[in-house]
Design an enzyme around this catalytic site. Sequence first.
Site, PDB file in Angstrom:
ATOM      1  N   TRP A  40      48.785  40.997  42.323  1.00 53.66           N
ATOM      2  CA  TRP A  40      47.497  40.568  42.273  1.00 53.66           C
ATOM      3  C   TRP A  40      47.429  38.962  42.929  1.00 53.66           C
ATOM      4  O   TRP A  40      46.511  38.570  43.837  1.00 53.66           O
ATOM      5  CB  TRP A  40      46.841  40.819  41.184  1.00 53.66           C
ATOM      6  CG  TRP A  40      45.343  40.217  41.129  1.00 53.66           C
ATOM      7  CD1 TRP A  40      44.858  39.624  40.150  1.00 53.66           C
ATOM      8  CD2 TRP A  40      44.449  40.448  41.944  1.00 53.66           C
ATOM      9  NE1 TRP A  40      43.439  39.395  40.429  1.00 53.66           N
ATOM     10  CE2 TRP A  40      42.895  40.093  41.616  1.00 53.66           C
ATOM     11  CE3 TRP A  40      44.389  41.318  43.194  1.00 53.66           C
ATOM     12  CZ2 TRP A  40      41.846  40.222  42.230  1.00 53.66           C
ATOM     13  CZ3 TRP A  40      43.067  41.526  44.030  1.00 53.66           C
ATOM     14  CH2 TRP A  40      41.865  40.790  43.442  1.00 53.66           C
ATOM     15  N   GLY A  55      36.734  42.819  38.757  1.00 53.38           N
ATOM     16  CA  GLY A  55      35.934  43.484  39.551  1.00 53.38           C
ATOM     17  C   GLY A  55      37.087  44.819  40.168  1.00 53.38           C
ATOM     18  O   GLY A  55      38.169  44.619  40.128  1.00 53.38           O
ATOM     19  N   LYS A 111      38.737  47.660  30.373  1.00 53.56           N
ATOM     20  CA  LYS A 111      38.866  48.920  31.168  1.00 53.56           C
ATOM     21  C   LYS A 111      40.405  49.334  31.416  1.00 53.56           C
ATOM     22  O   LYS A 111      40.490  50.371  31.613  1.00 53.56           O
ATOM     23  CB  LYS A 111      38.396  48.479  32.543  1.00 53.56           C
ATOM     24  CG  LYS A 111      38.908  47.199  33.353  1.00 53.56           C
ATOM     25  CD  LYS A 111      40.126  47.611  34.035  1.00 53.56           C
ATOM     26  CE  LYS A 111      40.495  46.261  34.708  1.00 53.56           C
ATOM     27  NZ  LYS A 111      41.787  46.567  35.766  1.00 53.56           N
ATOM     28  N   ASP A 170      34.856  48.548  37.900  1.00 54.85           N
ATOM     29  CA  ASP A 170      36.305  48.352  37.611  1.00 54.85           C
ATOM     30  C   ASP A 170      36.900  49.430  36.688  1.00 54.85           C
ATOM     31  O   ASP A 170      37.947  49.742  37.081  1.00 54.85           O
ATOM     32  CB  ASP A 170      36.604  46.811  37.077  1.00 54.85           C
ATOM     33  CG  ASP A 170      37.965  46.625  37.248  1.00 54.85           C
ATOM     34  OD1 ASP A 170      38.679  46.983  37.903  1.00 54.85           O
ATOM     35  OD2 ASP A 170      38.173  45.330  36.808  1.00 54.85           O
ATOM     36  N   ASN A 230      48.006  51.067  34.405  1.00 58.04           N
ATOM     37  CA  ASN A 230      47.579  51.475  33.010  1.00 58.04           C
ATOM     38  C   ASN A 230      47.282  52.998  33.159  1.00 58.04           C
ATOM     39  O   ASN A 230      47.646  53.652  31.926  1.00 58.04           O
ATOM     40  CB  ASN A 230      46.206  50.624  32.541  1.00 58.04           C
ATOM     41  CG  ASN A 230      46.617  49.240  32.327  1.00 58.04           C
ATOM     42  OD1 ASN A 230      47.149  48.920  31.310  1.00 58.04           O
ATOM     43  ND2 ASN A 230      46.204  48.470  33.409  1.00 58.04           N
ATOM     44  N   VAL A 273      53.587  44.375  34.651  1.00 55.65           N
ATOM     45  CA  VAL A 273      52.774  44.462  33.164  1.00 55.65           C
ATOM     46  C   VAL A 273      51.780  45.320  33.297  1.00 55.65           C
ATOM     47  O   VAL A 273      50.842  45.442  34.150  1.00 55.65           O
ATOM     48  CB  VAL A 273      52.276  42.825  32.831  1.00 55.65           C
ATOM     49  CG1 VAL A 273      51.548  42.760  31.683  1.00 55.65           C
ATOM     50  CG2 VAL A 273      53.509  41.846  32.692  1.00 55.65           C
TER      51      VAL A 273
END
Length: 295
Positions: free
Chosen positions: A10, A107, A161, A214, A226, A249
């Site tokens: 990211w 987002g 989320k 999101d 995730n 992570v």
Amino acid sequence: MVSIIGAGAWGSALHHAISQKVESVITSRHKRNIKGFVSLDEALKNEYLVIVIAAQSIDEFLAKNHEKIKDKKILVASKGIDNKKLKFLNEIFEDYVPKENIAFISGPSFAKEVMQNKPTALVIASKNLTLAKKFSEFFPEFIKTYIDEDVEGVEVAGAYKNVLAIASGICEGLNLGSNAKAALISRGLVEMARFGENFGAKKDTFLGVAGSGDLFLTANSTMSRNYRVGLSLAKGKILEDILEELGEVAEGVFTSKAIYELSNKFGIYTPIANEVYKIIYEKKDVMKSLKDLMS
């Protein structure tokens, strides 16, 4: 000049995007220098900082560097809840930096698609709207930014989320079907909003891109780490092996613990997040969790 602190997927995507609009963008890897990146000390000299380090490392990072960043303008791109202090990231930052100097960005935004310049919508939230608008100017045309004051809502949505994405991955991994996944995600959205409103978030935030946007993205794609954790849990894999195989992570693992403890502390009804916590930390059987949810 803008510095990106943290160069995972990211952080690298944000560097790619911002450097199209801002002439001077530098990136530092937290705790270690790598060829092609500047040192952390060098990066912290700039006026504008974009923080993209793991949520559970934020407090340690700020404790060590708060003197260097206390007067900086900061955009926080990390998502999660500190599961040791049971604090949201805005609360952690406000222990060290004036809240008028902090903004949060969230987002639906897979790093891979940002790197490909694909259309993306993000929310920048701050109690200081002038700062939020300033940060919005750093982004190129393919990223649409919305400005908001609801820091609490954007924070909760970005953290929660990830837990729901784990639940969705479990649902998919058990081959329960599209009906079940739709029910899970929609009820998860209600649960997320209920949790957020307890901490002063606005309900409308959860209906926008930072909330439902999101969530729908993260809970429906194997591009989500995730979601992949949930898929592996459904297959009976051990969490430690899953995370080692992932190599990145998965914030939802840590956030599930924080949500579980906060919901118990404040008496908030969060059945889906609670079951994710029990599967991860209490080794509860996934089918037993499913039956408990359905009952």
